[in-house]
Design a protein around this motif. Sequence first.
Motif, PDB file in Angstrom:
ATOM      1  N   ALA A  98      -5.087   9.725  -6.886  1.00  0.00           N
ATOM      2  CA  ALA A  98      -5.570   9.796  -5.716  1.00  0.00           C
ATOM      3  C   ALA A  98      -3.879   9.829  -4.633  1.00  0.00           C
ATOM      4  O   ALA A  98      -3.455  10.329  -4.148  1.00  0.00           O
ATOM      5  CB  ALA A  98      -5.493   8.293  -5.495  1.00  0.00           C
ATOM      6  N   ARG A  99      -2.361   9.087  -5.873  1.00  0.00           N
ATOM      7  CA  ARG A  99      -1.365   9.344  -5.203  1.00  0.00           C
ATOM      8  C   ARG A  99      -1.129  11.260  -5.155  1.00  0.00           C
ATOM      9  O   ARG A  99      -0.433  11.342  -5.233  1.00  0.00           O
ATOM     10  CB  ARG A  99      -0.493   8.607  -6.337  1.00  0.00           C
ATOM     11  CG  ARG A  99      -0.769   7.466  -6.154  1.00  0.00           C
ATOM     12  CD  ARG A  99      -0.033   6.190  -6.590  1.00  0.00           C
ATOM     13  NE  ARG A  99      -0.196   5.003  -6.702  1.00  0.00           N
ATOM     14  CZ  ARG A  99       0.405   3.883  -7.089  1.00  0.00           C
ATOM     15  NH1 ARG A  99       1.595   3.946  -7.573  1.00  0.00           N
ATOM     16  NH2 ARG A  99      -0.555   2.931  -6.795  1.00  0.00           N
ATOM     17  N   GLN A 100      -1.742  11.536  -6.686  1.00  0.00           N
ATOM     18  CA  GLN A 100      -1.185  13.642  -6.532  1.00  0.00           C
ATOM     19  C   GLN A 100      -1.611  13.998  -5.552  1.00  0.00           C
ATOM     20  O   GLN A 100      -1.146  14.649  -4.609  1.00  0.00           O
ATOM     21  CB  GLN A 100      -1.706  13.750  -8.071  1.00  0.00           C
ATOM     22  CG  GLN A 100      -1.134  12.936  -9.566  1.00  0.00           C
ATOM     23  CD  GLN A 100      -1.902  13.806 -10.395  1.00  0.00           C
ATOM     24  OE1 GLN A 100      -3.275  14.018 -10.209  1.00  0.00           O
ATOM     25  NE2 GLN A 100      -1.598  13.708 -11.552  1.00  0.00           N
ATOM     26  N   LEU A 101      -3.514  13.646  -5.525  1.00  0.00           N
ATOM     27  CA  LEU A 101      -3.955  14.357  -4.040  1.00  0.00           C
ATOM     28  C   LEU A 101      -2.918  14.126  -3.202  1.00  0.00           C
ATOM     29  O   LEU A 101      -3.063  14.786  -1.777  1.00  0.00           O
ATOM     30  CB  LEU A 101      -5.439  13.585  -3.879  1.00  0.00           C
ATOM     31  CG  LEU A 101      -6.466  14.362  -5.299  1.00  0.00           C
ATOM     32  CD1 LEU A 101      -7.706  13.652  -4.696  1.00  0.00           C
ATOM     33  CD2 LEU A 101      -6.015  15.853  -4.752  1.00  0.00           C
ATOM     34  N   ALA A 102      -3.004  12.706  -2.196  1.00  0.00           N
ATOM     35  CA  ALA A 102      -1.878  12.606  -1.343  1.00  0.00           C
ATOM     36  C   ALA A 102      -0.539  13.305  -1.451  1.00  0.00           C
ATOM     37  O   ALA A 102      -0.224  13.624  -0.056  1.00  0.00           O
ATOM     38  CB  ALA A 102      -1.648  10.267  -1.239  1.00  0.00           C
ATOM     39  N   ALA A 103      -0.184  13.370  -2.516  1.00  0.00           N
ATOM     40  CA  ALA A 103       1.081  14.165  -1.816  1.00  0.00           C
ATOM     41  C   ALA A 103       0.494  15.798  -2.053  1.00  0.00           C
ATOM     42  O   ALA A 103       1.998  16.191  -0.969  1.00  0.00           O
ATOM     43  CB  ALA A 103       1.628  13.705  -3.359  1.00  0.00           C
ATOM     44  N   GLU A 104      -0.563  15.726  -2.404  1.00  0.00           N
ATOM     45  CA  GLU A 104      -0.361  17.435  -2.202  1.00  0.00           C
ATOM     46  C   GLU A 104      -0.892  18.008  -0.755  1.00  0.00           C
ATOM     47  O   GLU A 104      -1.021  19.269   0.081  1.00  0.00           O
ATOM     48  CB  GLU A 104      -1.606  17.839  -3.339  1.00  0.00           C
ATOM     49  CG  GLU A 104      -1.011  18.180  -4.741  1.00  0.00           C
ATOM     50  CD  GLU A 104      -2.458  18.450  -5.735  1.00  0.00           C
ATOM     51  OE1 GLU A 104      -3.707  17.952  -5.153  1.00  0.00           O
ATOM     52  OE2 GLU A 104      -2.713  18.043  -6.650  1.00  0.00           O
ATOM     53  N   SER A 105      -1.439  16.987  -0.054  1.00  0.00           N
ATOM     54  CA  SER A 105      -1.361  16.776   1.054  1.00  0.00           C
ATOM     55  C   SER A 105      -0.580  16.522   2.078  1.00  0.00           C
ATOM     56  O   SER A 105      -1.683  16.011   2.772  1.00  0.00           O
ATOM     57  CB  SER A 105      -3.053  15.266   1.320  1.00  0.00           C
ATOM     58  OG  SER A 105      -2.335  14.938   1.164  1.00  0.00           O
ATOM     59  N   GLY A 106       0.865  16.230   2.016  1.00  0.00           N
ATOM     60  CA  GLY A 106       1.274  15.783   2.589  1.00  0.00           C
ATOM     61  C   GLY A 106       1.836  14.996   2.760  1.00  0.00           C
ATOM     62  O   GLY A 106       2.330  14.480   4.019  1.00  0.00           O
ATOM     63  N   GLN A 107       1.008  14.053   2.963  1.00  0.00           N
ATOM     64  CA  GLN A 107       1.220  12.402   2.817  1.00  0.00           C
ATOM     65  C   GLN A 107       1.581  11.675   1.832  1.00  0.00           C
ATOM     66  O   GLN A 107       1.061  10.685   1.538  1.00  0.00           O
ATOM     67  CB  GLN A 107       0.155  11.211   3.631  1.00  0.00           C
ATOM     68  CG  GLN A 107      -1.517  12.200   3.066  1.00  0.00           C
ATOM     69  CD  GLN A 107      -2.061  11.903   4.489  1.00  0.00           C
ATOM     70  OE1 GLN A 107      -2.421  10.575   5.332  1.00  0.00           O
ATOM     71  NE2 GLN A 107      -3.139  11.609   4.040  1.00  0.00           N
TER      72      GLN A 107
END
Lengths: 159, 77
Positions: free
Chosen positions: B32-41
């Motif tokens: 989830a943290r990786q996804l958040a980083a990839e989504s710009g937040q």
Amino acid sequence: VTTKQPKSEPPQPPEAIPGHADDWIRQCVKHFELNLVDATRRIALDAEDPDLQMAAARAFLVTLIDSGLQPDSALELLGQAALERSSVDLAWNDVLNQRRFALIDKEIQETLTPAESTELAGLTRIMREHVEGETNLPMEGAKVLHRKLLRLKPQGDSD
Amino acid sequence: MSELAEFRVDVDAATALVHWKSRFADEVATRARQLAAESGQPNHVTLTHYRQAAQLAIRSLAGAILDGDPSSDDKAA
């Protein structure tokens, strides 16, 4: 005449917890569950709820200690949590102080119940936080003196 | 003896379940943290991130369970 339209409230962001708390929760739950399995392996196969509740209490205490607390500090934390649930005013005051002395007397007389022992641990923690709190340091007198000294004109420079 | 007493779970099975749950939770949080980083937040993980991460974590958890740890005794049985 224009009437003011009520402003719609901006949507509130969902409540959030710090990322490190999320990590801590997962670790705590894992260790609690492992400790609970360990505590439960020693109870009878026909154990009932009180046995399981006791196992849960043991497991949670071990989990707190595993997290780095000294056993006494873990008991104090549990005591404070119990006091918080009892709707007692937890700001340190004469009533809590008197209660702590009464419980210490019972401890000396060896008549302290387990519940009172937890309460005493909690009261001790609250008292310690009060004593060690920065706001309770005797700073006010020092501040008054400091203000007075700042108002004094320098005298006898030529002496 | 009550009916309850006739039902039992091996300790190593109960322990394995704890590890699987923990592994799943850790994997969801990490992904989830990786996804958040990839989504710009990168500093804000949302339920959407967790939901997507959970779907990915389920697949890798299935592989980990089949690989054996920590209940490799089951394979030997």
